[in-house]
Design an enzyme around this catalytic site. Structure first.
Site, PDB file in Angstrom:
ATOM      1  N   ASP A  98      -0.067   1.009   1.617  1.00  0.00           N
ATOM      2  CA  ASP A  98       0.412   0.626   0.101  1.00  0.00           C
ATOM      3  C   ASP A  98       1.788   1.060   0.212  1.00  0.00           C
ATOM      4  O   ASP A  98       2.063   2.766   0.586  1.00  0.00           O
ATOM      5  CB  ASP A  98      -0.398   1.986  -0.077  1.00  0.00           C
ATOM      6  CG  ASP A  98      -1.644   1.856  -1.400  1.00  0.00           C
ATOM      7  OD1 ASP A  98      -0.383   1.419  -2.109  1.00  0.00           O
ATOM      8  OD2 ASP A  98      -2.404   1.762  -1.808  1.00  0.00           O
ATOM      9  N   ASP A 199       1.893  -0.287  -5.522  1.00  0.00           N
ATOM     10  CA  ASP A 199       0.908   0.977  -7.105  1.00  0.00           C
ATOM     11  C   ASP A 199       1.651   0.653  -7.887  1.00  0.00           C
ATOM     12  O   ASP A 199       3.205   0.878  -7.709  1.00  0.00           O
ATOM     13  CB  ASP A 199       0.991   2.292  -5.990  1.00  0.00           C
ATOM     14  CG  ASP A 199       0.248   3.390  -6.765  1.00  0.00           C
ATOM     15  OD1 ASP A 199      -1.102   3.561  -6.597  1.00  0.00           O
ATOM     16  OD2 ASP A 199       0.838   3.582  -7.189  1.00  0.00           O
ATOM     17  N   GLU A 256      -0.656  -3.945  -8.037  1.00  0.00           N
ATOM     18  CA  GLU A 256      -1.585  -3.097  -8.510  1.00  0.00           C
ATOM     19  C   GLU A 256      -1.033  -3.334 -10.214  1.00  0.00           C
ATOM     20  O   GLU A 256       0.523  -2.837 -10.624  1.00  0.00           O
ATOM     21  CB  GLU A 256      -1.604  -2.024  -8.404  1.00  0.00           C
ATOM     22  CG  GLU A 256      -2.801  -1.180  -9.083  1.00  0.00           C
ATOM     23  CD  GLU A 256      -2.812   0.260  -9.623  1.00  0.00           C
ATOM     24  OE1 GLU A 256      -3.494   1.041  -9.776  1.00  0.00           O
ATOM     25  OE2 GLU A 256      -2.026   0.893  -9.078  1.00  0.00           O
ATOM     26  N   HIS A 329     -10.606   2.899  -4.809  1.00  0.00           N
ATOM     27  CA  HIS A 329     -10.255   4.002  -4.464  1.00  0.00           C
ATOM     28  C   HIS A 329     -10.111   4.946  -5.777  1.00  0.00           C
ATOM     29  O   HIS A 329     -10.587   5.762  -5.648  1.00  0.00           O
ATOM     30  CB  HIS A 329      -9.249   4.738  -3.406  1.00  0.00           C
ATOM     31  CG  HIS A 329      -7.758   4.188  -4.230  1.00  0.00           C
ATOM     32  ND1 HIS A 329      -7.636   2.611  -4.246  1.00  0.00           N
ATOM     33  CD2 HIS A 329      -7.148   4.902  -4.813  1.00  0.00           C
ATOM     34  CE1 HIS A 329      -6.459   2.932  -4.900  1.00  0.00           C
ATOM     35  NE2 HIS A 329      -5.720   4.135  -5.438  1.00  0.00           N
ATOM     36  N   ASP A 330     -10.208   4.274  -6.877  1.00  0.00           N
ATOM     37  CA  ASP A 330      -9.050   4.329  -8.101  1.00  0.00           C
ATOM     38  C   ASP A 330     -10.710   4.388  -9.096  1.00  0.00           C
ATOM     39  O   ASP A 330     -11.169   4.659 -10.529  1.00  0.00           O
ATOM     40  CB  ASP A 330      -8.776   3.966  -8.970  1.00  0.00           C
ATOM     41  CG  ASP A 330      -7.466   4.849  -8.420  1.00  0.00           C
ATOM     42  OD1 ASP A 330      -7.323   5.945  -7.398  1.00  0.00           O
ATOM     43  OD2 ASP A 330      -5.862   3.712  -8.646  1.00  0.00           O
TER      44      ASP A 330
END
Length: 562
Positions: A98, A199, A256, A329-330
């Site tokens: 990440d 991210d 993302e 995870h979100d």
């Protein structure tokens, strides 16, 4: 369509804090991941997307990085990371890190230098502005509540933070900052990692004047997104990153990208563009969002989901590549959000969702526990939650009276990021076998029924169904590269589509309801007179392909014959 290993791969996201604790401190860690690699190898996945493990004060669960070249102490050491990386590679599993470079932690050495003086050489590593008439430089809202600006007493100026005040935004206009990021990325790739999930990467270019945003009804701060999403230099920055770093390695990259559309995604992922391999869009996971975003829970229709998926399938058919996911995870748990997590239908609807997603064109992502059918958690009190967005959202919306307590808690039960962050449920022992200590967040109470030990002992479990789907992908190019076409477009219970590759044609039928709708083969497929069963979530039974009743949450894949 050019063949690439990452197009054929199945990805599995690990949220390290919640995966497996090896030392009893209640926090998942790298040694815990290493200990579970055989489990992932049995599942059949190809790539682990590893959420951040870098050194961090942990204000936003590791997405606030204070040192990109070191490991968070709770997760272990760099030696533990190297051991995990080698052990994964020995099993044929790649590691995608990440990459969080829209912002750092306010405890990063760069920021501590930056805030020390207006004359610091690191000052322009971040975005600083003077006050405007005694107030913030503009009216932008932070995603985590309140203003996106924080005043720093040392110099009397404000710094921008689109997320937590402990996550100051990096200034990508500064070439020295970009050089530091490229050197850091190169260091990790030389170590042997196999790619990056980036991210909120489409936030890194801001409109220089930072204009005010529109203030939505009932809110205090404005929406700055038009001025930092897909900003003016974003493609220039990504092409530079590709030239300086990415193009030198055989890796995978996924960005993302909130608020990205198909046309923009084609620019980010087109082969000739030399930017990224694929993007994560948010269109489908935002279904049912209302006036207050994720905290407004509204009904959605299957036709809306089909329209979204089809738009992306057709849009990236020739240029670019789709990433396929139900949860991460979100986001809420897949079976709770898109399926039916009741005792009666949880397993069958989880399998249906797996078929629907894994038969689409693109690279599928499994979020940890999805292969178990893990569900949302309904904690009784806001005190049980740990997610900064959830806690701040409750404070802001309930504190202002915009949302009543009961309605907000209902929204949190549906949408909180902590739904995905409760610990992995390994067995029926205390805390689900995640830890021998006290977990950093409570385990979902249903762990005694829903856990890895149980599914591995059940040949008809969701785990083995995912295993079958993954093997189908490895053995059939049609699953990876076949052309997608939607059928029964207006049906509100059945999502059906075909895949075509060379002389093959597959039919995928998914019932998104607990009723028994009638499937009728459309006229466009009438020339196909027989069908071979490929996979389904009920026992195989002879069907007249022209017309038949679907069982609740049934999913079927047929190979059509003329």
């Amino acid at each position: 369509m050019e063949k690439k290993w990452w197009k054929e791969a199945v990805f599995y996201q690990i949220y390290p804090r919640s995966f497996q604790d090896s030392n009893g401190d209640g926090v998942g860690d790298l040694k815990g991941i290493t200990s579970r690699l055989d489990y992932l190898q049995e599942l059949g996945i190809d790539v682990i997307w590893l959420s951040p493990v870098y050194q961090s004060p942990n204000d936003d669960n590791g997405y606030d990085i204070s040192d990109y070249g070191n490991i968070m102490k709770e997760f272990g050491t760099m030696a533990d990371f190297d051991e995990m990386l080698d052990a994964a590679h020995e099993r044929g599993i790649k590691i995608m890190m990440d990459l969080v470079v829209n912002h750092s932690s306010d405890e990063h050495a760069w920021f501590m230098e930056s805030r020390s003086s207006k004359d610091s050489p690191y000052r322009d590593y971040y975005i600083w502005r003077s006050s405007r008439e005694g107030k913030e430089p503009n009216n932008w809202a932070s995603f985590f509540g309140g203003s996106a600006w924080e005043i720093d007493p040392a110099t009397g100026e404000y710094y921008l933070h689109l997320f937590s005040r402990k996550q100051p935004d990096l200034n990508w206009e500064n070439p020295a900052l970009r050089n530091e990021i490229y050197e850091m990325m190169t260091w990790w790739l030389d170590k042997g990692v196999d790619g990056f999930r980036m991210d909120v990467i489409n936030f890194i270019s801001k409109v220089p004047l930072l204009p005010d945003g529109e203030i939505l009804k009932g809110l205090v701060y404005g929406n700055g997104a038009p001025y930092f999403v897909n900003g003016p230099r974003i493609h220039e920055f990504l092409q530079e990153m590709n030239s300086r770093v990415l193009s030198r390695y055989d890796l995978v990259t996924v960005g993302e990208m909130p608020v990205v559309d198909v046309e923009e995604a084609m620019l980010y992922t087109g082969d000739e563009r030399s930017e990224l391999n694929m993007v994560f869009h948010f269109d489908h996971v935002n279904l049912g969002y209302g006036e207050y975003g994720r905290w407004s829970v509204e009904d959605w229709k299957l036709t809306e989901l089909k329209t979204i998926f089809s738009k992306w399938q057709y849009g990236l058919e020739e240029k670019g590549w789709n990433s396929l996911y139900w949860s991460n995870h979100d986001q809420p748990r897949a079976v709770s959000n898109f399926g039916n997590d009741s005792e009666e239908y949880r397993v069958i609807s989880a399998k249906m969702l797996a078929v629907c997603l894994h038969m689409l064109k693109g690279s599928p992502y499994i979020y940890q526990g999805e292969e178990l059918g893990m569900t949302n958690v309904h904690f009784p009190s806001i005190e049980d939650y740990r997610d900064i967005e959830t806690v701040n959202g409750y404070r802001d919306f309930c504190g202002s009276g915009l949302i009543a307590h009961d309605a907000m808690l209902n929204a949190i039960h549906h949408r909180s990021r902590d739904n995905a962050r409760t610990p992995m449920q390994w067995n029926g022992e205390p805390h689900g076998g995640f830890t021998t200590g006290t977990p950093w967040i409570e385990v979902n109470p249903n762990y005694t029924a829903i856990n890895a030990e149980n599914v591995l002992a059940d040949p008809n479990s969701i785990f083995y169904f995912y295993q079958q789907l993954i093997q189908l992908r490895k053995n059939n190019d049609i699953v990876v590269y076949g052309k997608y076409d939607l059928i029964l477009e207006e049906h509100e219970e059945i999502y059906a589509y075909t895949r075509a590759w060379n002389d093959e044609k597959w039919l995928v039928i998914c019932n998104f309801s607990d009723s028994t709708p009638l499937f009728q083969l459309p006229v466009s497929l009438a020339s196909y007179t027989s069908a071979a069963w490929v996979i389904g979530n009920y026992p195989e039974s002879g069907r007249n392909i022209a017309s038949f009743q679907l069982r609740p949450y049934e999913a079927l894949v047929f190979s059509l014959k003329q």
